[in-house]
Design a protein around this motif. Structure first.
Motif, PDB file in Angstrom:
ATOM      1  N   LEU A   1       0.831  -1.201   0.000  1.00 30.81           N
ATOM      2  CA  LEU A   1       0.000   0.000   0.000  1.00 30.81           C
ATOM      3  C   LEU A   1       0.869   1.257   0.000  1.00 30.81           C
ATOM      4  N   THR A   2       1.885   1.271   0.827  1.00 26.89           N
ATOM      5  CA  THR A   2       2.798   2.418   0.872  1.00 26.89           C
ATOM      6  C   THR A   2       3.464   2.618  -0.482  1.00 26.89           C
ATOM      7  N   TRP A   3       3.906   1.537  -1.093  1.00 32.11           N
ATOM      8  CA  TRP A   3       4.546   1.635  -2.409  1.00 32.11           C
ATOM      9  C   TRP A   3       3.559   2.196  -3.433  1.00 32.11           C
ATOM     10  N   LEU A   4       2.320   1.691  -3.411  1.00 33.66           N
ATOM     11  CA  LEU A   4       1.315   2.190  -4.351  1.00 33.66           C
ATOM     12  C   LEU A   4       1.048   3.682  -4.134  1.00 33.66           C
ATOM     13  N   GLN A   5       0.937   4.075  -2.860  1.00 27.02           N
ATOM     14  CA  GLN A   5       0.702   5.493  -2.548  1.00 27.02           C
ATOM     15  C   GLN A   5       1.863   6.343  -3.037  1.00 27.02           C
ATOM     16  N   ASP A   6       3.085   5.906  -2.749  1.00 27.46           N
ATOM     17  CA  ASP A   6       4.279   6.650  -3.164  1.00 27.46           C
ATOM     18  C   ASP A   6       4.407   6.728  -4.683  1.00 27.46           C
ATOM     19  N   SER A   7       3.857   5.739  -5.371  1.00 32.85           N
ATOM     20  CA  SER A   7       3.950   5.684  -6.832  1.00 32.85           C
ATOM     21  C   SER A   7       2.781   6.367  -7.525  1.00 32.85           C
TER      22      SER A   7
END
Length: 93
Positions: A40-46
């Protein structure tokens, strides 16, 4: 419902096995939750749409909470069964 000490001893053994499985499930569930939070963090950051990932994190959290509650119930049942299977004799003065 078990009525005899041997039945209670067997019930205690089964509950202890369930407790071991519960501990494993909690550990693995916690890992799955952390992995999904990382995704989720990766998706948000991306800059990706995270609605489904957020729902999955919420569902995993809720499941883990219920598993923890069930774990406590198993522990409580074991504590009770131990008093039945291994009663402490009264202290005589």
């Amino acid at each position: 419902m078990a009525n005899f000490p041997a039945d209670r001893a067997e019930e205690l053994r089964r509950e202890e096995l369930l407790l071991i499985k519960s501990e494993t499930d909690l550990s693995e569930g916690g890992k799955r939750l952390r992995d999904q939070q990382d995704r989720l963090t990766w998706l948000q950051d991306s800059g990706h749409d995270t609605r489904q990932a957020e729902r999955l994190v919420l569902a995993l959290r809720e499941s883990l909470t219920e598993w923890q509650r069930h774990h406590v119930l198993i522990e409580q049942r074991i504590a009770y069964l131990r008093t039945v299977v291994f009663p402490v004799p009264p202290v005589r003065h």
